[in-house]
Design a protein around this motif. Structure first.
Motif, PDB file in Angstrom:
ATOM      1  N   THR A 130       0.834  -1.205   0.000  1.00 19.50           N
ATOM      2  CA  THR A 130       0.000   0.000   0.000  1.00 19.50           C
ATOM      3  C   THR A 130       0.869   1.255   0.000  1.00 19.50           C
TER       4      THR A 130
ATOM      5  N   ALA B 121       2.360   1.754  -3.440  1.00 18.41           N
ATOM      6  CA  ALA B 121       1.399   2.284  -4.407  1.00 18.41           C
ATOM      7  C   ALA B 121       1.178   3.785  -4.205  1.00 18.41           C
TER       8      ALA B 121
ATOM      9  N   THR C 223      -5.416   3.542  -8.335  1.00 16.10           N
ATOM     10  CA  THR C 223      -4.389   3.097  -7.396  1.00 16.10           C
ATOM     11  C   THR C 223      -4.727   3.544  -5.986  1.00 16.10           C
TER      12      THR C 223
ATOM     13  N   ALA D 140      -5.741   1.131  -2.875  1.00 11.17           N
ATOM     14  CA  ALA D 140      -4.916   1.150  -1.670  1.00 11.17           C
ATOM     15  C   ALA D 140      -5.716   1.509  -0.425  1.00 11.17           C
TER      16      ALA D 140
ATOM     17  N   LYS E 165      -4.327  -5.091  -2.371  1.00  9.74           N
ATOM     18  CA  LYS E 165      -2.935  -4.827  -2.716  1.00  9.74           C
ATOM     19  C   LYS E 165      -2.586  -5.275  -4.130  1.00  9.74           C
TER      20      LYS E 165
ATOM     21  N   ALA F 174      -3.746  -2.628  -6.501  1.00  9.56           N
ATOM     22  CA  ALA F 174      -2.891  -1.447  -6.386  1.00  9.56           C
ATOM     23  C   ALA F 174      -1.592  -1.649  -7.169  1.00  9.56           C
TER      24      ALA F 174
ATOM     25  N   CYS G 226      -0.316   0.350 -10.521  1.00  9.82           N
ATOM     26  CA  CYS G 226       1.004   0.990 -10.578  1.00  9.82           C
ATOM     27  C   CYS G 226       1.750   0.577 -11.846  1.00  9.82           C
TER      28      CYS G 226
END
Length: 139
Positions: free
Chosen positions: A64, A67, A113, A117, A123, A126, A130
């Motif tokens: 997290t 991200a 994202t 997060a 996760k 995220a 990314c």
């Protein structure tokens, strides 16, 4: 009183243009200030991305944090180029026909994202967003 005379005579439209020109002239930055702003934003963006990569290995909330810091680094990098060419010109170039799709994907992935997060707490999503940010940013 002069303003009232200008309005009644139909010359008020030019006054708005002069106000906009004066605001533009007051807000323009010198080249040295633009370069300093660019360097500050770019370096902070790179540092956020590096910090995010280092935080990736934190046991519970590492992905997290990665991200979030990676996305903040991308935002800072986008802002850094706005210092060099100005925000309006940057937005026009981002919305150009050849870059519009990549810009849309990039902004969408930035928002998603943060949603993945913080809101969805997923996760894997995220990390996927990314990666998509990176691909859209380099496109």
């Amino acid at each position: 009183m002069d303003k009232l005379k200008k309005v009644l005579s139909g010359q008020d439209g030019n006054d708005d243009l002069n106000v906009l020109q004066a605001a533009n002239e007051a807000s323009t930055l010198g080249w040295g200030t633009r370069v300093k702003g660019f360097l500050a934003c770019f370096v902070s963006g790179v540092l956020c991305s590096i910090l995010g990569t280092c935080l990736l290995w934190v046991p519970r909330s590492g992905l997290t944090l990665f991200a979030v810091f990676y996305s903040l680094g991308n935002i800072a990098s986008l802002l850094s180029t706005m210092f060099l060419m100005g925000p309006l010109k940057q937005l026009k170039r981002m919305c150009d026909k050849s870059r519009a799709l990549a810009t849309g994907i990039m902004i969408t992935c930035l928002v998603l994202t943060f949603c993945a997060a913080f809101w969805w707490k997923n996760k894997g999503l995220a990390l996927l967003f990314c990666i998509l940010q990176f691909l859209a940013f380099t496109w």
